[in-house]
Design a protein around this motif. Sequence first.
Motif, PDB file in Angstrom:
ATOM      1  N   ARG A  71       5.972  14.217  -0.266  1.00 48.63           N
ATOM      2  CA  ARG A  71       4.680  13.864   0.374  1.00 48.63           C
ATOM      3  C   ARG A  71       3.438  13.901  -0.644  1.00 48.63           C
ATOM      4  O   ARG A  71       2.534  13.318  -0.479  1.00 48.63           O
ATOM      5  CB  ARG A  71       4.190  15.009   1.420  1.00 48.63           C
ATOM      6  N   SER A  72       3.723  14.463  -1.750  1.00 49.06           N
ATOM      7  CA  SER A  72       2.548  14.485  -2.901  1.00 49.06           C
ATOM      8  C   SER A  72       2.776  12.988  -3.584  1.00 49.06           C
ATOM      9  O   SER A  72       1.566  12.468  -3.688  1.00 49.06           O
ATOM     10  CB  SER A  72       3.042  15.643  -4.188  1.00 49.06           C
ATOM     11  N   LYS A  73       3.754  12.659  -3.662  1.00 48.92           N
ATOM     12  CA  LYS A  73       4.032  11.304  -4.345  1.00 48.92           C
ATOM     13  C   LYS A  73       3.501  10.186  -3.093  1.00 48.92           C
ATOM     14  O   LYS A  73       2.485   9.357  -3.726  1.00 48.92           O
ATOM     15  CB  LYS A  73       5.402  10.848  -4.103  1.00 48.92           C
ATOM     16  N   LEU A  74       3.821  10.414  -2.040  1.00 52.35           N
ATOM     17  CA  LEU A  74       2.959   9.347  -1.072  1.00 52.35           C
ATOM     18  C   LEU A  74       1.438   9.583  -0.991  1.00 52.35           C
ATOM     19  O   LEU A  74       1.092   8.571  -0.918  1.00 52.35           O
ATOM     20  CB  LEU A  74       3.601   9.763   0.371  1.00 52.35           C
ATOM     21  N   LEU A  75       1.151  10.769  -1.015  1.00 54.24           N
ATOM     22  CA  LEU A  75      -0.332  10.983  -0.974  1.00 54.24           C
ATOM     23  C   LEU A  75      -1.019  10.655  -2.299  1.00 54.24           C
ATOM     24  O   LEU A  75      -2.094   9.890  -2.291  1.00 54.24           O
ATOM     25  CB  LEU A  75      -0.771  12.731  -0.873  1.00 54.24           C
ATOM     26  N   LEU A  76      -0.337  10.699  -3.591  1.00 50.93           N
ATOM     27  CA  LEU A  76      -0.857  10.275  -4.621  1.00 50.93           C
ATOM     28  C   LEU A  76      -1.146   8.409  -4.390  1.00 50.93           C
ATOM     29  O   LEU A  76      -2.067   7.873  -5.011  1.00 50.93           O
ATOM     30  CB  LEU A  76       0.031  10.333  -5.622  1.00 50.93           C
ATOM     31  N   GLY A  77       0.140   7.713  -4.177  1.00 52.05           N
ATOM     32  CA  GLY A  77       0.042   6.506  -3.885  1.00 52.05           C
ATOM     33  C   GLY A  77      -1.008   5.962  -2.917  1.00 52.05           C
ATOM     34  O   GLY A  77      -1.522   5.174  -3.263  1.00 52.05           O
ATOM     35  N   LEU A  78      -1.290   6.914  -1.824  1.00 54.81           N
ATOM     36  CA  LEU A  78      -2.100   6.618  -0.813  1.00 54.81           C
ATOM     37  C   LEU A  78      -3.460   6.659  -1.490  1.00 54.81           C
ATOM     38  O   LEU A  78      -4.442   5.782  -1.160  1.00 54.81           O
ATOM     39  CB  LEU A  78      -1.845   7.312   0.318  1.00 54.81           C
ATOM     40  N   GLY A  79      -3.841   7.610  -2.133  1.00 52.99           N
ATOM     41  CA  GLY A  79      -5.050   7.918  -3.073  1.00 52.99           C
ATOM     42  C   GLY A  79      -5.315   6.926  -3.815  1.00 52.99           C
ATOM     43  O   GLY A  79      -6.373   6.305  -3.870  1.00 52.99           O
ATOM     44  N   LEU A  80      -4.597   6.350  -4.791  1.00 51.87           N
ATOM     45  CA  LEU A  80      -4.741   5.560  -5.611  1.00 51.87           C
ATOM     46  C   LEU A  80      -4.881   4.085  -4.643  1.00 51.87           C
ATOM     47  O   LEU A  80      -5.987   3.092  -5.072  1.00 51.87           O
ATOM     48  CB  LEU A  80      -3.662   4.993  -6.437  1.00 51.87           C
ATOM     49  N   MET A  81      -4.424   3.550  -3.648  1.00 50.32           N
ATOM     50  CA  MET A  81      -4.537   2.380  -2.958  1.00 50.32           C
ATOM     51  C   MET A  81      -5.837   2.523  -2.316  1.00 50.32           C
ATOM     52  O   MET A  81      -6.460   1.457  -2.278  1.00 50.32           O
ATOM     53  CB  MET A  81      -3.309   2.369  -1.672  1.00 50.32           C
ATOM     54  N   VAL A  82      -6.266   3.757  -1.495  1.00 49.95           N
ATOM     55  CA  VAL A  82      -7.360   4.004  -1.108  1.00 49.95           C
ATOM     56  C   VAL A  82      -8.686   3.725  -2.017  1.00 49.95           C
ATOM     57  O   VAL A  82      -9.816   3.154  -1.573  1.00 49.95           O
ATOM     58  CB  VAL A  82      -7.730   5.225  -0.218  1.00 49.95           C
ATOM     59  N   VAL A  99      -1.991  -4.531 -10.299  1.00 51.09           N
ATOM     60  CA  VAL A  99      -1.263  -3.935 -11.107  1.00 51.09           C
ATOM     61  C   VAL A  99      -0.546  -2.363 -10.293  1.00 51.09           C
ATOM     62  O   VAL A  99       0.359  -2.126 -10.362  1.00 51.09           O
ATOM     63  CB  VAL A  99      -2.033  -3.437 -12.273  1.00 51.09           C
ATOM     64  N   LEU A 100      -1.580  -1.793  -9.534  1.00 51.99           N
ATOM     65  CA  LEU A 100      -1.313  -0.595  -8.756  1.00 51.99           C
ATOM     66  C   LEU A 100      -0.204  -0.732  -7.863  1.00 51.99           C
ATOM     67  O   LEU A 100       0.818  -0.128  -7.728  1.00 51.99           O
ATOM     68  CB  LEU A 100      -2.684   0.032  -8.232  1.00 51.99           C
ATOM     69  N   VAL A 101      -0.420  -2.025  -7.142  1.00 47.66           N
ATOM     70  CA  VAL A 101       0.752  -2.345  -6.105  1.00 47.66           C
ATOM     71  C   VAL A 101       1.839  -2.765  -6.554  1.00 47.66           C
ATOM     72  O   VAL A 101       3.121  -2.216  -6.258  1.00 47.66           O
ATOM     73  CB  VAL A 101       0.142  -3.581  -5.023  1.00 47.66           C
ATOM     74  N   LEU A 102       2.148  -3.239  -7.824  1.00 44.51           N
ATOM     75  CA  LEU A 102       3.396  -3.465  -8.385  1.00 44.51           C
ATOM     76  C   LEU A 102       3.855  -2.288  -8.995  1.00 44.51           C
ATOM     77  O   LEU A 102       5.233  -1.970  -8.779  1.00 44.51           O
ATOM     78  CB  LEU A 102       2.980  -4.667  -9.553  1.00 44.51           C
ATOM     79  N   THR A 103       2.992  -1.437  -9.667  1.00 46.83           N
ATOM     80  CA  THR A 103       3.495   0.067 -10.088  1.00 46.83           C
ATOM     81  C   THR A 103       3.831   0.791  -9.025  1.00 46.83           C
ATOM     82  O   THR A 103       4.966   1.377  -9.142  1.00 46.83           O
ATOM     83  CB  THR A 103       2.486   0.632 -10.843  1.00 46.83           C
ATOM     84  N   LEU A 104       3.114   0.826  -7.751  1.00 48.76           N
ATOM     85  CA  LEU A 104       3.779   1.695  -6.722  1.00 48.76           C
ATOM     86  C   LEU A 104       4.996   1.047  -6.318  1.00 48.76           C
ATOM     87  O   LEU A 104       5.832   1.803  -5.757  1.00 48.76           O
ATOM     88  CB  LEU A 104       2.678   1.740  -5.780  1.00 48.76           C
ATOM     89  N   LEU A 105       5.155  -0.177  -6.227  1.00 52.57           N
ATOM     90  CA  LEU A 105       6.411  -0.687  -5.630  1.00 52.57           C
ATOM     91  C   LEU A 105       7.603  -0.496  -6.523  1.00 52.57           C
ATOM     92  O   LEU A 105       8.839  -0.015  -6.014  1.00 52.57           O
ATOM     93  CB  LEU A 105       6.344  -2.168  -5.531  1.00 52.57           C
ATOM     94  N   TYR A 106       7.454  -0.235  -7.538  1.00 54.46           N
ATOM     95  CA  TYR A 106       8.377   0.007  -8.744  1.00 54.46           C
ATOM     96  C   TYR A 106       8.827   1.654  -8.362  1.00 54.46           C
ATOM     97  O   TYR A 106       9.929   1.903  -8.372  1.00 54.46           O
ATOM     98  CB  TYR A 106       7.782  -0.162 -10.164  1.00 54.46           C
TER      99      TYR A 106
END
Length: 561
Positions: free
Chosen positions: A25-36, A211-218
């Motif tokens: 959940r921390s990883k998902l929240l981190l990715g969600l925060g960066l996307m937001v 760049v963030l989307v590609l990084t998060l996809l990886y």
Amino acid sequence: MRSRRAEPAGRNREGVPVARPRRLRSKLLLGLGLMVGSVGLLLGGTLYGIRAYYTTVRVTERKMYELQLANILIETLKGADAAEPTVEALQAVEAHLSIFREEQERSVSAGLDPDAGDQERGLLDQLARDVQQLQWLLHELKSSPRLLPDGRSEPLGQHPPLRTLFDRARRSAEHLRLAIIHDIESSTRQANRTIRQSQWVVALAATWAVVLVLTLLYYFRVWMFAPIRQLQAGVQRVHAGDFSQPICLHSGDELQELADEFNAMTARLAAVYADLARQVDERSRQLVRSERMVSVGFLAAGVAHEINNPLASILFCAEALERRLKDLIPADISSSPLPASASPLPPPAAEDREVIIRYLSMIQQEALRCKEITQKLLDFSRSGERQREPTDLAGLIRGVLEMVRHLPHCRGKQIVFEPSEYVVAPVHAQDLKSVVLNLVVNALESMDEGGRLTITLAARGDWAEMTFSDTGCGMTPEVLANLFEPFFTKSRTGKGTGLGLFISHQIIDQHGGTITASSPGPGRGSTFTVRLPLRPVTAGSETPAASRTPTLPAVRLASAA
């Protein structure tokens, strides 16, 4: 098989500080925060540019309206600058000037003036002063007109001071219009700068978002997709019946905990499957034993009596022949009462006499052995449900040991009986004594001098458990697999019939219990474990390991016999 679950943040079991695990959940929240944040930056840059464009449009609209008012003011001022200017024309100019001042103040209060109206306010004040001076001068000139040399009145429009004031007022009005145009240009330039900044912000935000989307996809592939694929592959392996390969995840999050729990479940499932396979194998062996027992029952009931009669005849004839030979051929030929010439046969040599006597003894011994085997078969075929009574198992074992201590196999060997508590179970005492005796004698025969047999007795839940552990010759896996089969024997003396453990197994099975054997290997001793229920077993109930072997066909045949 089960891997240890990740320790919580803080300190591990040894007290060493450890890093906080990366929770899913921390990883998902981190990715969600960066996307937001990226979307917010992109949206902020876009809104910033739109706001600049909207403000520019409003400023332009407002300044265009002011420009129209300035043109009207200039035209009104031109109309007042005639050959004969009037006070009414100047008052109209003053009225338009007041209207312009009000609209300009509205623009300033609405924030639609780039310089907050400073330049327009100065020009308006200057223009208002010029109009007031024109009104005053015009009033003075009308009250005292100037005369030309020919006696006519001088035109007011030609009066130099008045002309100067009109020119200055007209220049102020023109400057006012230029100031408005300058404000429009300034607002446009500011809007262009803001829009360019917005474009840069939007471009950077878009690049950062890509760049963030590609990084998060990886990382999502590493954090989620790959572990989920491993979990799916593990589930498919378990579905295919492969429990040997656990799921190895080191993500340090909930998916790793799920993999650990799944591995634990797979280990338990593999243990259950192994136990089921063992039970199936045991039941198969029980079925084979049952079929063999039925065959033994048929054999014992149909043939035992017919075999006993010839065996009895052989035994009787061998005994009679031995007595006759001893009477006719004494050990000392010279002491025979009959002369040598009176005997129809020549007297045998001494060694021949010993051979004949030994062979006749062997015939008797083997006949007795065959009779013992047939008697066991008859006893086994006639066995059935017997009356069981509560019995002190410790006392029963002690009674058997008192009898065994006088046997030759017990010499030089140690028997230790260690009952942990007083145990009473509903058993048939004589049958159970034969089982204990058989196990003790087998253990003593398997040990050399100096061996040790340890017997324990304890209550385990609803079961009484007896163990017989010896330090004898041990057993191979092949021997353990066929140990309770009828006529199977690996006795070191070579005198066993192979029915002792088979009958013991049937007796314990009829009591609703189990008897199992184990051995680390040849030369490392053996252990037999007997478990009996502490409560009476109702008819038709099953033992813990397998259903009891049916004995009804043999019983009926034996009864008929």
